[in-house]
Design a protein around this motif. Structure first.
Motif, PDB file in Angstrom:
ATOM      1  N   ILE A  38       0.866  -1.176   0.000  1.00 43.84           N
ATOM      2  CA  ILE A  38       0.000   0.000   0.000  1.00 43.84           C
ATOM      3  C   ILE A  38       0.902   1.225   0.000  1.00 43.84           C
ATOM      4  O   ILE A  38       1.909   1.259   0.703  1.00 43.84           O
ATOM      5  N   MET A  39       0.525   2.234  -0.767  1.00 47.61           N
ATOM      6  CA  MET A  39       1.334   3.441  -0.877  1.00 47.61           C
ATOM      7  C   MET A  39       0.483   4.647  -0.519  1.00 47.61           C
ATOM      8  O   MET A  39      -0.693   4.710  -0.878  1.00 47.61           O
ATOM      9  N   MET A  40       1.081   5.588   0.220  1.00 48.74           N
ATOM     10  CA  MET A  40       0.447   6.896   0.438  1.00 48.74           C
ATOM     11  C   MET A  40       1.487   7.953   0.139  1.00 48.74           C
ATOM     12  O   MET A  40       2.592   7.931   0.689  1.00 48.74           O
ATOM     13  N   VAL A  41       1.130   8.854  -0.767  1.00 52.87           N
ATOM     14  CA  VAL A  41       2.029   9.923  -1.187  1.00 52.87           C
ATOM     15  C   VAL A  41       1.421  11.240  -0.733  1.00 52.87           C
ATOM     16  O   VAL A  41       0.405  11.678  -1.276  1.00 52.87           O
TER      17      VAL A  41
ATOM     18  N   ILE B 254       5.435   8.013   1.256  1.00 49.92           N
ATOM     19  CA  ILE B 254       6.316   8.925   0.526  1.00 49.92           C
ATOM     20  C   ILE B 254       5.946  10.335   0.934  1.00 49.92           C
ATOM     21  O   ILE B 254       4.779  10.719   0.900  1.00 49.92           O
ATOM     22  N   GLY B 255       6.947  11.096   1.312  1.00 51.09           N
ATOM     23  CA  GLY B 255       6.739  12.473   1.731  1.00 51.09           C
ATOM     24  C   GLY B 255       7.520  12.766   2.994  1.00 51.09           C
ATOM     25  O   GLY B 255       8.237  11.912   3.513  1.00 51.09           O
ATOM     26  N   ASP B 256       7.375  13.965   3.475  1.00 51.31           N
ATOM     27  CA  ASP B 256       8.036  14.391   4.704  1.00 51.31           C
ATOM     28  C   ASP B 256       7.279  15.596   5.238  1.00 51.31           C
ATOM     29  O   ASP B 256       6.469  16.178   4.528  1.00 51.31           O
ATOM     30  N   GLY B 257       7.557  15.958   6.465  1.00 52.73           N
ATOM     31  CA  GLY B 257       6.893  17.120   7.038  1.00 52.73           C
ATOM     32  C   GLY B 257       6.964  17.133   8.547  1.00 52.73           C
ATOM     33  O   GLY B 257       7.595  16.272   9.169  1.00 52.73           O
ATOM     34  N   SER B 258       6.293  18.096   9.130  1.00 54.35           N
ATOM     35  CA  SER B 258       6.403  18.329  10.569  1.00 54.35           C
ATOM     36  C   SER B 258       5.800  17.200  11.410  1.00 54.35           C
ATOM     37  O   SER B 258       6.160  17.040  12.567  1.00 54.35           O
ATOM     38  N   LEU B 259       4.893  16.410  10.865  1.00 49.03           N
ATOM     39  CA  LEU B 259       4.257  15.337  11.643  1.00 49.03           C
ATOM     40  C   LEU B 259       5.013  14.000  11.571  1.00 49.03           C
ATOM     41  O   LEU B 259       4.564  13.023  12.184  1.00 49.03           O
TER      42      LEU B 259
ATOM     43  N   GLY C 125      10.621   9.073   2.399  1.00 49.75           N
ATOM     44  CA  GLY C 125      11.023  10.479   2.303  1.00 49.75           C
ATOM     45  C   GLY C 125      10.450  11.131   1.054  1.00 49.75           C
ATOM     46  O   GLY C 125       9.600  10.572   0.362  1.00 49.75           O
ATOM     47  N   ASN C 126      10.942  12.332   0.762  1.00 44.20           N
ATOM     48  CA  ASN C 126      10.505  13.032  -0.443  1.00 44.20           C
ATOM     49  C   ASN C 126      11.103  12.357  -1.666  1.00 44.20           C
ATOM     50  O   ASN C 126      12.275  11.982  -1.657  1.00 44.20           O
ATOM     51  N   GLN C 127      10.313  12.210  -2.700  1.00 45.00           N
ATOM     52  CA  GLN C 127      10.752  11.594  -3.949  1.00 45.00           C
ATOM     53  C   GLN C 127      10.408  12.534  -5.098  1.00 45.00           C
ATOM     54  O   GLN C 127       9.304  13.077  -5.141  1.00 45.00           O
ATOM     55  N   LEU C 128      11.340  12.709  -6.015  1.00 44.02           N
ATOM     56  CA  LEU C 128      11.052  13.526  -7.189  1.00 44.02           C
ATOM     57  C   LEU C 128      10.177  12.777  -8.184  1.00 44.02           C
ATOM     58  O   LEU C 128       9.364  13.365  -8.881  1.00 44.02           O
ATOM     59  N   ASP C 129      10.368  11.460  -8.266  1.00 40.12           N
ATOM     60  CA  ASP C 129       9.611  10.644  -9.208  1.00 40.12           C
ATOM     61  C   ASP C 129       9.024   9.461  -8.459  1.00 40.12           C
ATOM     62  O   ASP C 129       9.749   8.562  -8.042  1.00 40.12           O
ATOM     63  N   VAL C 130       7.724   9.459  -8.276  1.00 38.75           N
ATOM     64  CA  VAL C 130       7.071   8.371  -7.533  1.00 38.75           C
ATOM     65  C   VAL C 130       6.533   7.284  -8.462  1.00 38.75           C
ATOM     66  O   VAL C 130       5.995   6.290  -7.994  1.00 38.75           O
ATOM     67  N   THR C 131       6.710   7.458  -9.753  1.00 39.60           N
ATOM     68  CA  THR C 131       6.143   6.530 -10.721  1.00 39.60           C
ATOM     69  C   THR C 131       6.598   5.096 -10.479  1.00 39.60           C
ATOM     70  O   THR C 131       5.783   4.179 -10.440  1.00 39.60           O
TER      71      THR C 131
END
Length: 191
Positions: free
Chosen positions: A65-68, A97-102, A123-129
């Protein structure tokens, strides 16, 4: 010209015959090396194929399962983690996929719920494809949003999508929409 047969016994032969024997030996050695290289290549291909089959089997047994989304208040990774924690008997893996204060509070929630072996942060990804192509499902839980690009990317990858029914998401996703904060409905869709 070849020597008569009586002189060729016991490996006695003319120059041309000796050259032919040496050439045949060299060709045989070269052929043997090619066979070894082909066998090694086949062995590598077999290894890669077995690895691919294991990966496919793992995906079938433990769907990915993926959450972006950014790890911010309007994105609801916490709701997804709460729902998945209650589905401990169901096989699954989650990549965020992603990043942030939480992120620190999400990491703590994962540890508290005992999900560290099933959840990974990419983490942050430039290309999630490529990540989406390896997954079996995109979940995007939001409190509000305009037009979420991860849904469009998941549609391009041919993934089923579970999303919250906010903004214009219902124009993109129809089958797997849930209401905001509806953990029970989310759990039903995830099963």
């Amino acid at each position: 010209m070849l020597l008569p047969l009586r002189f060729r016994a016991k490996n006695i032969c003319c120059c041309r015959c000796a050259f032919a024997q040496k050439t045949s030996a060299a060709v045989a050695a070269l052929s043997h090396k090619k066979h070894l290289a082909a066998a090694a290549s086949l062995s590598r291909k077999k290894h890669l194929l077995l690895k691919l089959v294991a990966h496919i089997k793992e995906n079938e047994e433990h769907p990915l399962i993926m959450m972006v989304a950014r790890f911010e208040v309007s994105k609801r990774q916490d709701l997804l983690l709460e729902a998945l924690a209650e589905l401990s008997d169901t096989p699954w893996r989650l990549q965020l996929i992603g990043d942030g204060s939480l992120r620190p509070s999400l990491e703590k929630l994962i540890t508290d719920k005992g999900l560290t072996d099933r959840v990974s942060f990419l983490g942050n990804q430039l290309d999630v494809t490529s990540s989406l192509e390896e997954s079996q499902l995109l979940v995007l839980l939001l409190d509000w949003e305009g037009l979420p690009i991860p849904i469009i990317e998941a549609m391009r990858a041919g993934l089923p999508i579970i999303a919250t029914n906010v903004s214009d998401i219902n124009e993109l996703v129809s089958d797997f929409l849930i209401n905001r904060n509806d953990k029970d409905e989310l759990m039903k869709k995830l099963k």
